[in-house]
Design a protein around this motif. Sequence first.
Motif, mmCIF file in Angstrom:
data_model
loop_
_atom_site.group_PDB
_atom_site.id
_atom_site.type_symbol
_atom_site.label_atom_id
_atom_site.label_comp_id
_atom_site.label_asym_id
_atom_site.label_seq_id
_atom_site.Cartn_x
_atom_site.Cartn_y
_atom_site.Cartn_z
ATOM 1 N N ARG A 76 36.873 5.012 14.617
ATOM 2 C CA ARG A 76 37.878 5.996 14.999
ATOM 3 C C ARG A 76 37.245 7.047 15.904
ATOM 4 O O ARG A 76 36.193 7.595 15.595
ATOM 5 C CB ARG A 76 38.469 6.700 13.780
ATOM 6 C CG ARG A 76 39.560 7.726 14.153
ATOM 7 C CD ARG A 76 40.132 8.441 12.947
ATOM 8 N NE ARG A 76 40.578 7.570 11.894
ATOM 9 C CZ ARG A 76 41.763 6.942 11.850
ATOM 10 N NH1 ARG A 76 42.612 7.084 12.852
ATOM 11 N NH2 ARG A 76 42.077 6.184 10.838
ATOM 12 N N TYR A 77 37.888 7.310 17.030
ATOM 13 C CA TYR A 77 37.515 8.403 17.913
ATOM 14 C C TYR A 77 38.667 9.395 17.934
ATOM 15 O O TYR A 77 39.819 9.012 18.124
ATOM 16 C CB TYR A 77 37.292 7.917 19.341
ATOM 17 C CG TYR A 77 35.875 7.528 19.704
ATOM 18 C CD1 TYR A 77 34.818 7.651 18.823
ATOM 19 C CD2 TYR A 77 35.603 7.039 20.966
ATOM 20 C CE1 TYR A 77 33.539 7.297 19.178
ATOM 21 C CE2 TYR A 77 34.326 6.678 21.340
ATOM 22 C CZ TYR A 77 33.295 6.806 20.440
ATOM 23 O OH TYR A 77 32.024 6.458 20.809
ATOM 24 N N GLY A 83 33.986 14.277 20.678
ATOM 25 C CA GLY A 83 32.654 14.624 21.160
ATOM 26 C C GLY A 83 31.584 14.319 20.136
ATOM 27 O O GLY A 83 31.774 13.527 19.227
ATOM 28 N N GLY A 84 30.457 14.955 20.275
ATOM 29 C CA GLY A 84 29.318 14.690 19.402
ATOM 30 C C GLY A 84 28.416 13.622 20.005
ATOM 31 O O GLY A 84 28.596 13.201 21.142
ATOM 32 N N TRP A 85 27.455 13.153 19.214
ATOM 33 C CA TRP A 85 26.480 12.188 19.711
ATOM 34 C C TRP A 85 26.676 10.788 19.166
ATOM 35 O O TRP A 85 26.040 9.849 19.635
ATOM 36 C CB TRP A 85 25.066 12.691 19.420
ATOM 37 C CG TRP A 85 24.745 13.840 20.316
ATOM 38 C CD1 TRP A 85 24.787 15.168 19.992
ATOM 39 C CD2 TRP A 85 24.400 13.790 21.696
ATOM 40 N NE1 TRP A 85 24.480 15.935 21.077
ATOM 41 C CE2 TRP A 85 24.228 15.111 22.146
ATOM 42 C CE3 TRP A 85 24.208 12.760 22.606
ATOM 43 C CZ2 TRP A 85 23.875 15.422 23.460
ATOM 44 C CZ3 TRP A 85 23.864 13.076 23.912
ATOM 45 C CH2 TRP A 85 23.693 14.396 24.313
ATOM 46 N N PRO A 102 37.642 10.446 28.480
ATOM 47 C CA PRO A 102 38.371 11.654 28.884
ATOM 48 C C PRO A 102 38.333 12.806 27.879
ATOM 49 O O PRO A 102 38.579 13.955 28.244
ATOM 50 C CB PRO A 102 39.813 11.163 29.074
ATOM 51 C CG PRO A 102 39.693 9.715 29.353
ATOM 52 C CD PRO A 102 38.502 9.264 28.546
ATOM 53 N N SER A 103 38.019 12.510 26.606
ATOM 54 C CA SER A 103 37.972 13.556 25.584
ATOM 55 C C SER A 103 36.558 14.033 25.277
ATOM 56 O O SER A 103 36.365 14.890 24.426
ATOM 57 C CB SER A 103 38.624 13.051 24.299
ATOM 58 O OG SER A 103 39.988 12.782 24.513
#
Length: 127
Positions: free
Chosen positions: A9-10, A70-72, A114-115
């Motif tokens: 999930r993103y 976001g994040g890594w 895009p996010s």
Amino acid sequence: MADETVNVRYMVENVEASVEWYVTHLGFSLISKHAPAFADVRRGALRLLLSGPASSAGRPMPDGEQPAPGGWNRIHLVVDDLSAEVARLRASGVRFRNDVVTGPGGAQILIVDPSGNLVELFQPAQQ
């Protein structure tokens, strides 16, 4: 187990823009779309759930923290020719996070959806 689907999930800011990006640039196919809340796309055994702010996954946690993109953490896509993929994606305006990094296992580069979520493209080293 090889035939099992892997679900990731993103969190995304815009479901429509995210679907278009993954389908256009990375060859995912659309499974379903319930914009603006949610969509899911597939590439091979990977089912990517794209959850917008209006989705149930976008609701605040009990402490008030809001899920955000976001994040890594990132999905990792293996490619046959990293240089060709980089050239193709640069030509279509995809944003890159870094330049190609090469190590003993192969070469990789990070692209940004895009996010702000990361996608790693990886070409294994020749054996």
